[in-house]
Design a protein around this motif. Structure first.
Motif, mmCIF file in Angstrom:
data_model
loop_
_atom_site.group_PDB
_atom_site.id
_atom_site.type_symbol
_atom_site.label_atom_id
_atom_site.label_comp_id
_atom_site.label_asym_id
_atom_site.label_seq_id
_atom_site.Cartn_x
_atom_site.Cartn_y
_atom_site.Cartn_z
ATOM 1 N N ASP A 1 0.944 -1.285 0.520
ATOM 2 C CA ASP A 1 0.275 0.016 -0.029
ATOM 3 C C ASP A 1 1.057 1.105 -0.074
ATOM 4 O O ASP A 1 1.105 1.968 0.896
ATOM 5 C CB ASP A 1 -1.050 -0.342 0.915
ATOM 6 C CG ASP A 1 -2.057 0.728 1.104
ATOM 7 O OD1 ASP A 1 -1.949 1.904 0.192
ATOM 8 O OD2 ASP A 1 -2.713 0.977 1.920
ATOM 9 N N ARG B 1 1.353 3.055 -2.607
ATOM 10 C CA ARG B 1 0.471 4.739 -4.013
ATOM 11 C C ARG B 1 -0.219 4.911 -3.780
ATOM 12 O O ARG B 1 -1.271 3.138 -3.871
ATOM 13 C CB ARG B 1 1.409 4.584 -4.821
ATOM 14 C CG ARG B 1 1.620 3.301 -5.764
ATOM 15 C CD ARG B 1 2.463 3.161 -6.298
ATOM 16 N NE ARG B 1 3.737 2.979 -6.160
ATOM 17 C CZ ARG B 1 4.885 2.776 -6.565
ATOM 18 N NH1 ARG B 1 5.734 3.414 -7.770
ATOM 19 N NH2 ARG B 1 6.366 3.040 -5.984
ATOM 20 N N LEU B 2 -1.350 5.452 -4.759
ATOM 21 C CA LEU B 2 -2.282 6.038 -5.120
ATOM 22 C C LEU B 2 -3.083 4.613 -6.083
ATOM 23 O O LEU B 2 -2.362 4.311 -7.228
ATOM 24 C CB LEU B 2 -3.061 7.275 -5.122
ATOM 25 C CG LEU B 2 -2.334 7.993 -4.729
ATOM 26 C CD1 LEU B 2 -2.810 9.371 -5.507
ATOM 27 C CD2 LEU B 2 -3.481 7.941 -2.981
ATOM 28 N N THR B 3 -4.120 4.089 -6.248
ATOM 29 C CA THR B 3 -5.104 3.393 -6.595
ATOM 30 C C THR B 3 -5.811 4.296 -7.796
ATOM 31 O O THR B 3 -5.916 5.058 -7.115
ATOM 32 C CB THR B 3 -5.156 2.343 -6.451
ATOM 33 O OG1 THR B 3 -6.407 2.960 -5.102
ATOM 34 C CG2 THR B 3 -4.458 1.245 -4.677
ATOM 35 N N PRO B 4 -6.124 2.894 -9.085
ATOM 36 C CA PRO B 4 -5.322 1.689 -9.168
ATOM 37 C C PRO B 4 -3.890 2.352 -10.635
ATOM 38 O O PRO B 4 -4.037 3.303 -10.924
ATOM 39 C CB PRO B 4 -6.202 1.411 -10.577
ATOM 40 C CG PRO B 4 -6.785 2.876 -10.931
ATOM 41 C CD PRO B 4 -6.920 3.592 -9.688
ATOM 42 N N ARG C 1 -8.445 -0.720 -5.168
ATOM 43 C CA ARG C 1 -8.745 -0.966 -4.089
ATOM 44 C C ARG C 1 -9.853 -0.701 -3.743
ATOM 45 O O ARG C 1 -11.172 -0.386 -4.672
ATOM 46 C CB ARG C 1 -8.479 0.754 -3.938
ATOM 47 C CG ARG C 1 -8.250 1.384 -2.088
ATOM 48 C CD ARG C 1 -8.068 2.047 -1.414
ATOM 49 N NE ARG C 1 -6.722 2.342 -1.470
ATOM 50 C CZ ARG C 1 -5.461 2.405 -1.257
ATOM 51 N NH1 ARG C 1 -5.660 1.758 -0.027
ATOM 52 N NH2 ARG C 1 -4.767 2.254 -1.329
ATOM 53 N N VAL C 2 -10.818 -1.659 -2.815
ATOM 54 C CA VAL C 2 -11.962 -1.326 -2.950
ATOM 55 C C VAL C 2 -12.986 -0.009 -2.114
ATOM 56 O O VAL C 2 -12.550 0.394 -1.230
ATOM 57 C CB VAL C 2 -13.142 -2.667 -1.761
ATOM 58 C CG1 VAL C 2 -14.526 -2.977 -1.709
ATOM 59 C CG2 VAL C 2 -11.916 -4.329 -1.865
ATOM 60 N N ASP D 1 -12.001 0.340 -7.651
ATOM 61 C CA ASP D 1 -11.745 1.515 -8.149
ATOM 62 C C ASP D 1 -11.374 1.649 -9.584
ATOM 63 O O ASP D 1 -10.720 2.675 -10.164
ATOM 64 C CB ASP D 1 -10.937 2.697 -7.378
ATOM 65 C CG ASP D 1 -9.182 2.256 -7.019
ATOM 66 O OD1 ASP D 1 -8.679 1.449 -7.475
ATOM 67 O OD2 ASP D 1 -8.485 2.555 -6.408
ATOM 68 N N ILE E 1 -13.879 -2.717 3.173
ATOM 69 C CA ILE E 1 -14.102 -1.371 1.890
ATOM 70 C C ILE E 1 -12.528 -1.214 2.546
ATOM 71 O O ILE E 1 -11.897 -1.086 3.485
ATOM 72 C CB ILE E 1 -14.359 -0.467 2.414
ATOM 73 C CG1 ILE E 1 -15.800 -0.738 2.217
ATOM 74 C CG2 ILE E 1 -14.609 1.310 2.192
ATOM 75 C CD1 ILE E 1 -17.165 0.185 2.160
ATOM 76 N N GLY E 2 -11.492 -0.422 1.269
ATOM 77 C CA GLY E 2 -10.606 1.037 1.293
ATOM 78 C C GLY E 2 -8.999 -0.532 1.492
ATOM 79 O O GLY E 2 -8.261 0.443 0.961
#
Lengths: 380, 380
Positions: free
Chosen positions: A15, A17-20, A274-275, A286, A338-339
């Motif tokens: 975890d 960096r930003l997804t997707p 990410r959910v 996402d 979630i997350g």
């Protein structure tokens, strides 16, 4: 897909960096590149990988370091990106129908002393190439004749005299003849390894028979180049082939798994997602069609969904539908949290790479770096 | 598709640049933008167009000039592109599940004095937004509650107490409440105008009923925002709606035609492509899935092919399949000429725009300019 229950899909998720985003597993990539190079070496053929799969100058360089002899590109602008990235021997596996579409490619090639091989399947193409050559006489180029071995996309009918007519036309235009090239893309629709092997054998026979006719007509230099990942992975390279041009083998995908060409632990490309919501019907992630593409697989393959999502424990969820920025996952029992992060293995890696400006190269120790998808958006 | 034979698909084709490329008809775009603005004005509702369709700062500006009140975006990075492009009132119609995904958006918004409305459908989201707000207290933000009106993607169940619980949670976190938002994306699967109108009516009823419960609980300010092109075009805006957020209406596509939402002469987006090969099975063009996407249409629509190709005389050819850089056209009788231009109207404009870094805006006099697809590749 019955691969779900048996195979080990689990991979560490970081975890950081930003997804997707697209993640390429450096170890799996290296394994895939080495395996194909070894296969080419053992068969005594040249490997000219098609870079349309990854569009990455970095991956192409690694292919070259391992022994690849040149690259294959789909579009002139893709070729320009790779000449700028250091490639010096390119096959543009796309029909040229007007001189102006390749003048910039030839200009860049001349400037960087790169060699360009073009293809033709009609007199129209020979005329266009001859005109382009006159405009850029400093570019070293050659022209191969594209043969239709069953996909019915581009190429001369191997049972006709078209290849002989084109070889004569090239001679008349003083364009060096580079032999015969084919792409058995219809192998994707064959469904299983043995059917794909049959297609690889038929392709080799068609090409050798045509090569024989060209030899008889005095075209003694007539190498044979074939190329597709299914035919390259399903069977050993048949005798009489001089060059192979697979592309997808570098990354692989669920389509390759379904065809029996790849194990799950060879899938080098995935999308980290990410959910973002869970309801009683679906878990929502996402990554949607703008990230994963809506591809069900190439040429006659047609998956029921859009990928397999895997959580940190190795639990899998089918990606049953996509909207533009959302993926809809089916879950039984426990929904993913979630997350939390999931890894999606998609149907078609080439289509996914074409969506993003960059990918994350993840090494075995978890360390990662971002690389550009150098030729993304190169359509012309 | 029976539209083929009856409709007039013919448009002038200009051979002034390399193919393939996206062409947007400036006149049709303007017509589509004005029609929706007029519809919103007549209903007395605000129009907050979703820019995910075009991802173009230029088109968003035109929407604003015509009267749009703010824009809707799908991802934080898309929002950043549009703030930089001059937008100052943005709804991020995507669930926030971690603060760090929006900190840069809020920072840019604070710097440029832009207002951000976020959505939440779970307490997890309220917590993440509150944390982001604490990190960027200078950003003017508000939070709407997303309601699931039937797509089962994101949103609270309108029959549950979730919206009330979330409104209380927002109050506790001192986050301004922005009302209720919904997206009836399932309207795309309804198949025809009257079925879509029914969904639009049901959505309005669900939203008003929930609004009533929030009013009763003391949340007197609770505007209702709905948004999808099908519901916006199929019927007049129902009473009780304060804002609409359609996106696709700007460009439209074959999906909209099939649903009866658009006439062929309102299709503003097409892909200009060139015939590169003709064989006895197919005519092959230089636009494939990397240009057109593999999209069969949004949310439960499922076209049989990938578009309609039109030649300079108005003759049409179905795009029956795609490989990455080739489209396969079916022809009866005369095949289109190798080298000639065709115009392809695709299934899903939003998916096509997301493939390219630019589009060509073609004016009625044939003059054209190139505009960037400003937010292409903005996934995070």
């Amino acid at each position: 897909m019955d691969m779900n229950s048996e195979a080990n899909w689990q991979r560490p998720l970081f975890d950081d960096r930003l997804t997707p985003y697209i993640e390429i597993d450096a170890q799996r990539l290296e394994h895939n590149l080495q395996r194909m190079q070894k296969r080419a070496n053992e068969a005594g053929v040249a490997l000219r990988p098609h870079i349309k799969t990854h569009k990455s100058v970095w991956i192409a360089r690694r292919q070259r370091e391992l022994g690849a002899k040149g690259i294959t590109v789909s579009k002139p602008s893709e070729g320009i990106s790779f000449i700028r990235g250091g490639e010096r021997d390119l096959l543009l596996a796309y029909p040229v129908v007007q001189a102006k579409s390749i003048t910039e490619l030839l200009r860049q090639a001349a400037y960087h002393c790169a060699k360009i091989t073009l293809i033709a399947d009609a007199l129209h193409g020979v005329t266009a190439i001859a005109e382009a050559q006159r405009l850029q006489p400093d570019c070293e180029l050659a022209v191969a004749i594209k043969v239709d071995v069953g996909l019915h996309r581009v190429g001369v009918n191997p049972d006709s005299d078209d290849a002989l007519i084109l070889a004569q036309a090239l001679k008349k235009e003083s364009l060096p003849f580079a032999g015969l090239v084919s792409h058995a893309g219809h192998a994707y629709g064959a469904g299983n390894l043995s059917a794909i092997s049959v297609i690889a054998g038929q392709e080799a026979q068609l090409m050798q028979s045509l090569q024989h006719r060209l030899h008889e007509a005095g075209f003694n230099f007539c190498p044979v180049s074939v190329g597709s990942t299914p035919t390259a992975l399903a069977a050993q390279v048949p005798p009489g082939i001089d060059e192979i041009r697979p592309g997808n083998y570098a990354l692989l995908d669920l389509t390759a798994c379904r065809l029996g060409l790849s194990q799950v632990d060879e899938l080098a490309l995935s999308v980290i997602t990410r959910v973002v919501a869970v309801n009683e019907h679906f878990a929502i992630v996402d990554a949607g069609s703008k990230m994963l593409s809506s591809d069900k697989g190439p040429h006659g393959t047609n998956a029921s969904g859009f990928g397999v999502a895997v959580d940190e424990h190795g639990n899998t969820f089918d990606v049953s539908k996509l909207s533009e920025e959302h993926g809809f996952l089916i879950y039984q029992g426990n929904a993913p949290r979630i997350g939390s992060l999931l890894r999606i293995f998609p149907n078609h890696s080439c289509a996914v790479m074409a969506q993003s400006d960059s990918f994350v190269l993840r090494h075995a120790d978890g360390h990662a770096e971002t690389e550009p998808v150098s030729a993304r958006g190169n359509f012309n």
